[in-house]
Motif scaffolding. Structure first.
Motif, PDB file in Angstrom:
ATOM      1  N   MET A 125      22.719  43.503  53.098  1.00 47.94           N
ATOM      2  CA  MET A 125      22.072  43.038  51.863  1.00 47.94           C
ATOM      3  C   MET A 125      22.982  43.254  50.651  1.00 47.94           C
ATOM      4  O   MET A 125      23.619  44.281  50.501  1.00 47.94           O
ATOM      5  CB  MET A 125      20.764  43.809  51.627  1.00 47.94           C
TER       6      MET A 125
ATOM      7  N   LYS B 182      23.956  44.205  47.043  1.00 44.32           N
ATOM      8  CA  LYS B 182      23.400  45.215  46.146  1.00 44.32           C
ATOM      9  C   LYS B 182      23.180  44.646  44.750  1.00 44.32           C
ATOM     10  O   LYS B 182      23.796  43.652  44.339  1.00 44.32           O
ATOM     11  CB  LYS B 182      24.351  46.419  46.068  1.00 44.32           C
ATOM     12  N   ASN B 183      22.351  45.359  44.031  1.00 43.98           N
ATOM     13  CA  ASN B 183      21.943  44.902  42.713  1.00 43.98           C
ATOM     14  C   ASN B 183      23.109  44.692  41.758  1.00 43.98           C
ATOM     15  O   ASN B 183      23.186  43.697  41.043  1.00 43.98           O
ATOM     16  CB  ASN B 183      20.979  45.938  42.127  1.00 43.98           C
TER      17      ASN B 183
ATOM     18  N   LEU C 266      25.023  41.540  42.470  1.00 46.29           N
ATOM     19  CA  LEU C 266      24.227  40.367  42.116  1.00 46.29           C
ATOM     20  C   LEU C 266      24.156  40.182  40.613  1.00 46.29           C
ATOM     21  O   LEU C 266      24.201  39.070  40.094  1.00 46.29           O
ATOM     22  CB  LEU C 266      22.811  40.501  42.681  1.00 46.29           C
ATOM     23  N   SER C 267      24.064  41.303  39.898  1.00 42.40           N
ATOM     24  CA  SER C 267      24.037  41.202  38.445  1.00 42.40           C
ATOM     25  C   SER C 267      25.317  40.585  37.930  1.00 42.40           C
ATOM     26  O   SER C 267      25.314  39.758  37.021  1.00 42.40           O
ATOM     27  CB  SER C 267      23.844  42.586  37.823  1.00 42.40           C
ATOM     28  N   LEU C 268      26.431  40.977  38.526  1.00 45.44           N
ATOM     29  CA  LEU C 268      27.714  40.410  38.109  1.00 45.44           C
ATOM     30  C   LEU C 268      27.762  38.917  38.394  1.00 45.44           C
ATOM     31  O   LEU C 268      28.238  38.129  37.584  1.00 45.44           O
ATOM     32  CB  LEU C 268      28.866  41.136  38.815  1.00 45.44           C
ATOM     33  N   ILE C 269      27.268  38.542  39.556  1.00 43.94           N
ATOM     34  CA  ILE C 269      27.252  37.111  39.881  1.00 43.94           C
ATOM     35  C   ILE C 269      26.342  36.376  38.909  1.00 43.94           C
ATOM     36  O   ILE C 269      26.680  35.332  38.362  1.00 43.94           O
ATOM     37  CB  ILE C 269      26.804  36.899  41.341  1.00 43.94           C
ATOM     38  N   PHE C 270      25.185  36.943  38.654  1.00 47.44           N
ATOM     39  CA  PHE C 270      24.249  36.410  37.669  1.00 47.44           C
ATOM     40  C   PHE C 270      24.973  36.144  36.355  1.00 47.44           C
ATOM     41  O   PHE C 270      24.904  35.077  35.778  1.00 47.44           O
ATOM     42  CB  PHE C 270      23.167  37.468  37.400  1.00 47.44           C
TER      43      PHE C 270
ATOM     44  N   THR D 229      28.161  35.959  35.777  1.00 51.33           N
ATOM     45  CA  THR D 229      29.224  34.967  35.904  1.00 51.33           C
ATOM     46  C   THR D 229      28.655  33.564  35.847  1.00 51.33           C
ATOM     47  O   THR D 229      29.113  32.711  35.099  1.00 51.33           O
ATOM     48  CB  THR D 229      29.960  35.172  37.249  1.00 51.33           C
ATOM     49  N   VAL D 230      27.614  33.344  36.631  1.00 55.45           N
ATOM     50  CA  VAL D 230      26.998  32.018  36.670  1.00 55.45           C
ATOM     51  C   VAL D 230      26.458  31.658  35.295  1.00 55.45           C
ATOM     52  O   VAL D 230      26.647  30.563  34.792  1.00 55.45           O
ATOM     53  CB  VAL D 230      25.882  31.984  37.723  1.00 55.45           C
ATOM     54  N   LEU D 231      25.801  32.641  34.681  1.00 55.96           N
ATOM     55  CA  LEU D 231      25.243  32.375  33.365  1.00 55.96           C
ATOM     56  C   LEU D 231      26.332  32.019  32.381  1.00 55.96           C
ATOM     57  O   LEU D 231      26.208  31.084  31.592  1.00 55.96           O
ATOM     58  CB  LEU D 231      24.485  33.589  32.847  1.00 55.96           C
TER      59      LEU D 231
ATOM     60  N   PHE E 136      34.723  39.602  31.505  1.00 55.72           N
ATOM     61  CA  PHE E 136      35.184  40.843  32.108  1.00 55.72           C
ATOM     62  C   PHE E 136      36.374  41.360  31.323  1.00 55.72           C
ATOM     63  O   PHE E 136      37.464  40.833  31.390  1.00 55.72           O
ATOM     64  CB  PHE E 136      35.535  40.610  33.567  1.00 55.72           C
TER      65      PHE E 136
END
Lengths: 399, 399
Positions: B1, B3-4, B7-11, B13-15, B26
């Motif tokens: 799974m 990790k948070n 995912l936050s970093l991907i969030f 980045t996408v945003l 970054f």
């Protein structure tokens, strides 16, 4: 006595100074940007005589692959504008599909807004220009000559959170002069959003007005709360004043919001003429709002007959410490056993949450929990969420 | 799974790709602009490594004299920002007086918005950034922790104009859960404005919430209609869609609006719990809205006990062809003879309409028509109109 013409000129002069218009008023051409042509191509214009290069970027251009330390993502394309002898830069797009698009200019490397287009929407901390190419589903995003609902920004008391909080409410055409009661859709925003997100970025009132006028959606009340429990209102609209909005806000996914959602339902059901039963309540949200909708719908038993997860942030989270997240599988099972009319999941093929949603669907499949699934093109974007709302709303309250 | 954190970093980045943030996420510093310091000075910042020069212009800077073919006017001042080795440009202001200010950046000669400040207001066709330096009367412009009224955008039927039209209504705190009836202030915008002008540029809901909380104004309903009879709603909010707003709109001062104002009164009085008598009706407007208020108040006998003319466009006009303008002196005389409680005139010393207002006051003096007069510093600006509203509202409905 001063004549009207002269006064008008003085008016214009004073105004132009007041608003710091970039165009010289006397003699300069009137810049129109964007100009949507009849063939659905669009011309963008910018007066910038001193600029060395002007580009446009926006979601009407083909995406490009962007390499980042976290992986490869689709990023917005760019195109060059060309300059004429008067310093006006121009770009004419291809023929575009019907859609609500956003764009920005890049002037000598600096990304900024189009000074000739005052139509801007804020997404978290950034304002970008928008335009609509009509036709097809994009006509649902326009203000058409149909009966219009009302949109109210008001404040509700949340005893659980210990504050008055701002909330946006859409009531359908005719609500005020009717004695009827209406069903309610609770519509939740994502991380970085607030009670302004769905009404502005999501075009909720235009979509509902148009779907209702076409007979495709039932007249309904749409409730758009603020999902950030540390805020009493959106940035600039609450008691914290003006500050730079953040994407990640504290305590948004720790269970506090879900646990206190009853204050919102209580407010709505005691202040509006609503049909206060399960078959007349729906809850849906995008991204973080999908996560909220998932947990609210399974923590408030027999409250919602319709659940919509739009690109939902379905994932185990280390900050998900609230009791509301305990016994997730058991609560899902209870939700299924209680019954509902629609459990609707939608996500784009390139959404970074695609795999998490796929895992979640596998879980639902394994427990034989029924749902409808829509897989669209594209990723984690408002373009998709607007379309999901146009598809979800007609499925509500039909029985 | 996953990790948070990841995912936050991907969030993020996408945003960041989605909103095309100018800052690298970054490693880059977080730019805060404007930053209002405790001593009421303000620092503005802009990341623009490639720019050759960056200036700021806004109404917090001392005005400068601008020579134009039409005369000399006060224009906004400018100041230079300085660049550091990371490409961040900075300007720190003097200590500023309490006020709501606006500003723009000028990057290599190009006037644009501050990408780090999403708080923008549209004035006619231009969007500018705003900020508030608190204290004094400026605290009335803030969202404070006081009971809040509701703001509704809805549509009323105008049989006279043959269309449904958008209108903005402020109802005071407690309206929804009371059985009381309330007095009504009709508040009219100027040329280039619409039903969004007073609520956004004028901070009407904040001013009323705060004055009511302090006990300085009576709880009242404030009705903000659209004064352009060719529009059903503001640019972008009506059936004409998105288009570049114009300062001069057809048929705004030919009597059509005044003649059909009864449709607005009728809508309000049949849809809200109002005290429908002269002593509980007020009408006020700025510039063109002052002209409208002047003519509506004398063409609707015994309708309004309170009239406010804010920098009113008082002048004979060649396009004033409507019968509503006939027998002006006789109607003024009748208005005086009918009696009223307040006829309030305010204008700035450098307003280009100062002389026209002076002539009008001489006329009133000659006919012994009573009025209150306030002469402020400054000119034809929203800064003045906000203050006029803070001064006018407390005078209403006190008897």
């Amino acid at each position: 006595m001063i004549k009207n013409l002269l006064l008008s000129l003085i008016f214009l002069t004073v105004l132009s100074i007041a608003v710091q218009a970039q165009e010289a008023l006397f003699g300069a051409q009137q810049i129109i940007s964007p100009e949507v042509h009849d063939d659905a191509s669009v011309t963008f214009r910018l007066l910038a005589p001193k600029a060395q290069s002007v580009q446009i970027t926006g979601d009407f251009l083909p995406t490009v692959k962007m390499e980042t330390p976290r992986g490869t993502f689709d990023g917005p394309g760019k195109a060059d504008l060309t300059k004429d002898d008067k310093g006006v830069w121009t770009y004419k797009s291809e023929v575009l599909k019907p859609e609500l698009y956003n764009y920005s200019f890049i002037i000598d490397g600096f990304t900024t807004t189009d000074p000739n287009n005052p139509f801007l929407i804020r997404d978290v901390a950034s304002a970008t220009n928008i335009f609509i190419v009509g036709g097809g589903h994009a006509d649902l995003f326009k203000v058409n000559d149909v009966p219009h609902g009302s949109v109210t920004r008001r404040w509700y008391d949340s005893p659980g959170l210990g504050m008055d909080r701002r909330i946006t409410i859409y009531t359908p055409p005719g609500y005020e002069n009717s004695k009827d009661s209406y069903p309610v859709l609770y519509l939740l925003h994502g991380a970085g959003g607030d009670e302004e997100a769905w009404i502005n970025l999501g075009r909720t009132s235009q979509i509902l007005d148009n779907l209702i006028a076409e007979g495709k959606a039932k007249p309904m009340i749409v409730v758009m709360p603020n999902g950030n429990v540390i805020q009493d209102g959106a940035p600039g609209e609450g008691s914290k004043g003006f500050y730079k909005p953040q994407f990640m806000v504290a305590k948004t996914m720790d269970g506090t919001y879900e646990a206190n959602f009853k204050d919102i339902i209580s407010f709505v059901e005691s202040n509006y003429r609503v049909k206060a039963d399960k078959s007349n309540r729906a809850i849906a949200g995008l991204s973080m709002g999908g996560y909220h909708s998932l947990h609210i719908s399974n923590n408030y038993p027999n409250m919602f007959d319709y659940v919509g997860l739009f690109s939902a942030a379905i994932m185990p989270r280390e900050d998900a410490t609230g009791k509301i997240y305990d016994n997730f599988d058991g609560k899902l099972k209870a939700e299924m056993d209680n019954g509902y009319k629609l459990y609707w999941i939608a996500i784009g093929k390139t959404d970074f949450l695609y795999d998490a949603n796929k895992e979640f669907r596998a879980k639902l499949d394994a427990m034989n929990m029924p749902y409808e699934y829509v897989e669209s093109e594209g990723g984690h974007t408002w373009r998709n969420w607007r379309v999901y709302l146009t598809e979800f709303a007609p499925k509500l309250f039909n029985q």
